[in-house]
Design a protein around this motif. Structure first.
Motif, short mmCIF file in Angstrom:
data_model
loop_
_atom_site.label_atom_id
_atom_site.label_comp_id
_atom_site.label_asym_id
_atom_site.label_seq_id
_atom_site.Cartn_x
_atom_site.Cartn_y
_atom_site.Cartn_z
N ASN A 156 0.76 1.31 11.18
CA ASN A 156 1.44 1.19 9.69
C ASN A 156 0.94 2.11 8.79
OD1 ASN A 156 1.78 0.39 6.93
ND2 ASN A 156 1.31 -1.82 7.57
N ILE A 157 2.19 3.09 8.66
CA ILE A 157 1.67 4.34 8.02
C ILE A 157 1.49 4.30 6.53
CG2 ILE A 157 2.80 6.58 7.25
CD1 ILE A 157 2.32 6.29 10.28
N ALA A 158 2.20 3.22 5.90
CA ALA A 158 1.65 2.92 4.52
C ALA A 158 0.42 2.49 4.30
CB ALA A 158 2.77 1.76 4.00
N PRO A 163 0.78 -1.37 0.06
CA PRO A 163 0.00 0.00 0.02
C PRO A 163 0.91 1.13 0.01
CG PRO A 163 0.22 -0.98 2.20
CD PRO A 163 0.84 -1.78 1.21
N GLY A 164 0.36 2.36 -0.38
CA GLY A 164 0.95 3.57 -0.45
C GLY A 164 0.09 4.70 -0.95
N ALA A 165 0.89 5.86 -1.05
CA ALA A 165 0.10 7.19 -1.27
C ALA A 165 -0.10 7.09 -2.77
CB ALA A 165 0.81 8.29 -0.79
N GLU A 166 0.79 6.61 -3.31
CA GLU A 166 0.64 6.58 -4.95
C GLU A 166 -0.40 5.65 -5.57
OE1 GLU A 166 3.40 3.54 -4.05
OE2 GLU A 166 2.99 5.36 -3.34
N GLU A 212 9.19 3.66 -8.62
CA GLU A 212 9.60 3.96 -7.51
C GLU A 212 8.31 4.51 -6.73
OE1 GLU A 212 12.84 6.54 -6.88
OE2 GLU A 212 14.24 4.86 -7.16
N PRO A 213 8.06 3.97 -5.09
CA PRO A 213 6.90 4.63 -4.28
C PRO A 213 7.60 5.91 -4.04
CG PRO A 213 7.83 2.27 -3.54
CD PRO A 213 8.65 2.71 -4.64
N THR A 214 6.58 6.73 -3.59
CA THR A 214 6.89 8.16 -3.25
C THR A 214 6.27 8.60 -2.11
OG1 THR A 214 4.82 9.06 -4.49
CG2 THR A 214 6.98 9.03 -5.82
N LEU A 215 6.74 9.47 -1.39
CA LEU A 215 6.33 9.98 -0.09
C LEU A 215 5.00 10.62 -0.44
CD1 LEU A 215 9.11 11.21 1.85
CD2 LEU A 215 7.92 9.32 2.25
N LEU A 216 3.92 10.77 0.47
CA LEU A 216 2.58 11.42 0.27
C LEU A 216 3.04 12.86 0.18
CD1 LEU A 216 -0.36 11.10 -0.13
CD2 LEU A 216 -0.82 11.10 2.38
N GLU A 217 2.34 13.69 -0.69
CA GLU A 217 2.69 15.02 -0.86
C GLU A 217 1.37 15.77 -0.26
OE1 GLU A 217 4.24 16.20 -4.55
OE2 GLU A 217 5.95 14.95 -4.38
N ALA A 218 1.52 17.00 0.41
CA ALA A 218 0.22 17.51 0.79
C ALA A 218 -0.28 18.53 -0.57
CB ALA A 218 0.75 18.64 1.83
N ARG A 219 -1.69 18.35 -0.53
CA ARG A 219 -2.18 18.78 -1.78
C ARG A 219 -2.93 20.13 -1.63
NH1 ARG A 219 -4.86 12.87 -3.16
NH2 ARG A 219 -2.88 11.91 -3.21
N LEU A 277 0.31 13.78 6.58
CA LEU A 277 1.51 12.91 6.24
C LEU A 277 2.44 13.50 5.20
CD1 LEU A 277 -0.52 9.59 5.60
CD2 LEU A 277 0.68 10.19 7.75
N GLY A 278 1.88 14.45 4.42
CA GLY A 278 2.67 15.21 3.60
C GLY A 278 3.56 16.10 4.08
N ALA A 279 3.21 16.95 5.10
CA ALA A 279 3.95 18.05 5.58
C ALA A 279 3.61 17.91 7.18
CB ALA A 279 3.71 19.29 5.28
N PRO A 280 4.23 16.73 8.28
CA PRO A 280 3.81 17.12 9.48
C PRO A 280 4.28 18.13 10.12
CG PRO A 280 5.70 15.59 8.96
CD PRO A 280 5.21 16.13 7.83
#
Length: 672
Positions: A560-562, A260-263, A331-338, A589-592
């Motif tokens: 589990n953050i993912a 699992p993941g943001a993407e 490549e998995p990416t970090l969740l970005e703030a939208r 998650l994108g900008a803690p």
């Protein structure tokens, strides 16, 4: 290249069972070199742990090594008499077991258990041995080692027990360390400390490490080489960079797709159909063929051999032999703030305000109350229909207690819980009973929460009868068949017992039980923590599908953050009974913003896009005596004097986001 410290050659381990002979390990070849970490990856039941146990000849009574060699610097361990083997265990090869509570003797002080290893394998005695034990505890980061030496395992947290086990494993300075899922039961912050410790010790001592894991993020952080196991065999072996960039075996690629993941939020996760085949018979073709999307006709009747692709990348696959190497994975990416999403227009289904759950501490003959465990100490949150709020934090922070208290499974000490306008805290027993249909829970351990004496059909019907769902037994039977189909199980599963199902299937039954009474809110308490990544993907897909179809609201309790990145709409971060930050998943998650949230997310091992590590000092304080002021200040790298005086008021950073931290008080952010 230097000679291997440990060489496993054609290792075959058999287990005698009532179903027949199980080929748990079936012809494994693996090498470990000094200063190198090799990760052994795969689903539960593939033979990873049995391989490690075979190296040390620590097999169950029904197990035996049928063939092969295990060479430790040229000496075949399988040919040694048991007396000689006892001198190898702990002295030259040590093992860290998956569950420290089971591996440590509960009736012996932890210092004595370390001293046993020192006395058995070194010439140190008396004060010198105790000094060595204290030195080891200090090296692995146990605070106040002189006091901890005389404590028992039950007095230590999970992280400290794991550190004690590492200290015992390293006491005789072994050449090889076998680490079997050493961080599975730990929070991400403690997991990060343990992994950092292992990496440091590996580098300082030149240890050869075999790391058994199913977490590809840990593989990316720790391993130099990777070996993937499936159904008792190694199906792929490569350097870490080769494996993470372009896994070649279809099974390895499926493991990546199932993460699992943001993407992947926009679509269902890929799943691996079926299960690992039973290892009780001979295999004719490829063992993965029945679950493989790329299988060709030859795969079903020709057993593949291990072949070398470019740069020594080994794979056991006929498709790769015919078609050549597979392409690189994304490549998995970090969740970005939208940006700052607006709050949903609909009224909350669940409103929690200043919820408190305090447990009395009673002592003496008269059982007088001498203190309180402040498990939940004033939390507020909202959940809307069709939305998922993830409640995250370390073990012991109060997440599960909060979930149970919201459902009135635990008594409330203060605050209000309003469900669809009704205040659950003041409802009488009869009105609360009528509302039970609308609120259900899925527990972390499906085996422990399902009655082993009842068939699945009876388990599902029990709640329906109690809450008046279905006009007759015949109607309930029809609904049960439909429920089982809804969660991906055949109708005939109703006639079977819980022990006849896999972990993933039992979790589906637990979800079906929750849905049987047509709830509107479901509390999911770590429902995927004990599952392999492939089974986890099936459960997450199911939860998303049910939410979309039925409009369910989820309170999803997890570390589990993912999973949070993939499933959650909103996130609340909990620390020692209080929420320190909450907002949309993209924002948090994108900008803690809160230093604890930053540390929590930075500690997550990732395949790519790793955040800069924020190291936390110490461990979670006791809820019996929480720190004055901000509970996080003793561990916070940015703590100020005022943090030690009072709990910070919540600061609104956007229409959907708040943070309890003095760092964000400004004219642009208003207190609420």
């Amino acid at each position: 290249m230097n000679a291997p410290t440990l060489a496993i050659e054609r290792l075959a381990t058999r287990l005698d069972t009532v179903q027949g002979e199980v080929r748990a390990v079936d012809g494994v070849d693996l090498e470990l070199r000094r200063g190198e970490c090799v990760a052994l990856v795969g689903e539960s039941g593939c033979g990873k742990s049995m391989t490690a146990l075979s190296v040390l000849r620590l097999l169950p009574e029904t197990g035996r090594i049928a063939e092969g060699r295990v060479l430790l610097e040229g000496t075949d361990l399988l040919a040694l008499p048991e007396a000689a083997m006892r001198a190898v265990r702990g002295r030259r090869i040590a093992m860290i077991f998956q569950e420290p509570s089971a591996a440590l003797n509960p009736v012996l002080a932890v210092g004595r258990q370390i001293l046993e290893v020192i006395r058995r394998h070194t010439p140190l005695r008396g004060r010198a041995a105790r000094a060595r034990a204290l030195e080891l505890l200090a090296q692995v980061g146990v605070p106040d080692p002189a006091r901890r030496m005389d404590e028992f395992p039950f007095q230590l947290s999970g992280g400290l027990k794991q550190r004690v086990m590492i200290a015992a494993a390293l006491a005789a300075e072994p050449e090889v360390l076998l680490a079997d899922e050493p961080t599975t039961a730990l929070d991400v912050t403690i997991q990060a400390q343990i992994l950092e410790l292992l990496a440091r010790l590996q580098a300082e001592r030149g240890l050869a490490v075999m790391l058994v894991t199913h977490d590809l993020g840990i593989v990316a952080q720790m391993a130099q080489r990777v070996a993937v196991m499936y159904a008792g065999q190694i199906v792929e072996a490569a350097s870490r960079e080769q494996f993470l960039r372009a896994p070649q075996h279809p099974y390895s690629r499926k493991l990546f797709d199932a993460l699992p993941g943001a993407e992947k939020r926009a679509a269902a996760l890929a799943v691996i159909p079926g299960q690992v085949p039973p290892l009780t018979g001979e295999f004719r073709g490829c063992r993965f063929a029945e679950r493989c999307d790329e299988a060709i006709e030859r795969c079903r009747w020709v057993a593949p051999r291990m072949v070398a692709l470019a740069d020594g990348h080994l794979v056991r696959c006929l498709v790769r032999e015919e078609k050549g190497p597979a392409a690189a994975v994304g490549e998995p990416t970090l969740l970005e703030a939208r940006g700052e999403p607006q709050a949903a227009a609909s009224a909350p289904l669940l409103e929690v305000r200043d919820l408190k759950v305090h447990f009395p501490i009673r002592r003496g003959v008269l059982r007088r109350t001498v203190g309180w465990v402040r498990a939940v100490d004033g939390i507020s949150l909202d959940i809307r229909a069709g939305r998922t709020l993830a409640l995250v934090g370390e073990s012991g922070c109060g997440k599960t207690t909060a979930g149970k208290a919201i459902l009135r499974l635990l008594p409330l000490s203060g605050g209000t819980v309003r469900f669809d306008g009704a205040d659950l805290a003041t409802l009488g027993r009869e009105r609360l009973r009528r509302l039970r249909r609308a609120m259900q829970i899925v527990f972390q351990d499906p085996y422990g929460s399902l009655n082993p004496r009842l068939r699945v059909g009876d388990i599902l019907a029990e709640g329906m009868r109690a809450l008046g769902v279905g006009a007759s037994d015949a109607e309930r039977e029809r609904r049960i068949a439909a429920l089982l189909e809804q969660v991906g199980l055949p109708a005939e599963a109703a006639a079977r017992y819980p022990h006849e199902f896999s972990g993933g299937q039992r979790q589906r039954i637990a979800i079906a039980r929750a849905l049987a009474v047509e709830p509107r809110l479901v509390v999911c308490d770590e429902p995927t923590s004990a599952l392999d990544v492939s089974v986890q993907a099936q459960i997450l897909n199911l939860l998303r599908e049910l939410q979309a179809r039925l409009g369910l609201a989820y309170l999803f309790i997890t570390h589990n953050i993912a999973v949070v990145e993939y499933l959650a709409h909103e996130v609340a971060v909990m620390y020692l009974g209080r929420i320190v930050e909450q907002g949309s998943a993209e924002e948090v998650l994108g900008a803690p913003k809160h230093p604890y949230t930053e540390a929590l997310l930075a500690a997550v091992p990732r395949i790519a896009g790793r955040r800069e590590r924020v190291r936390l000092a110490g461990e979670l304080p006791s809820p019996v005596d929480p720190p004055v002021g901000c509970h996080f200040h003793p561990r916070c790298p940015q703590a100020r004097a005022e943090c030690r005086e009072r709990w910070p008021a919540p600061v609104r950073l956007s229409p959907t986001r708040t943070v309890n931290c003095v760092l964000y008080r400004s004219s642009a952010a208003s207190n609420i």
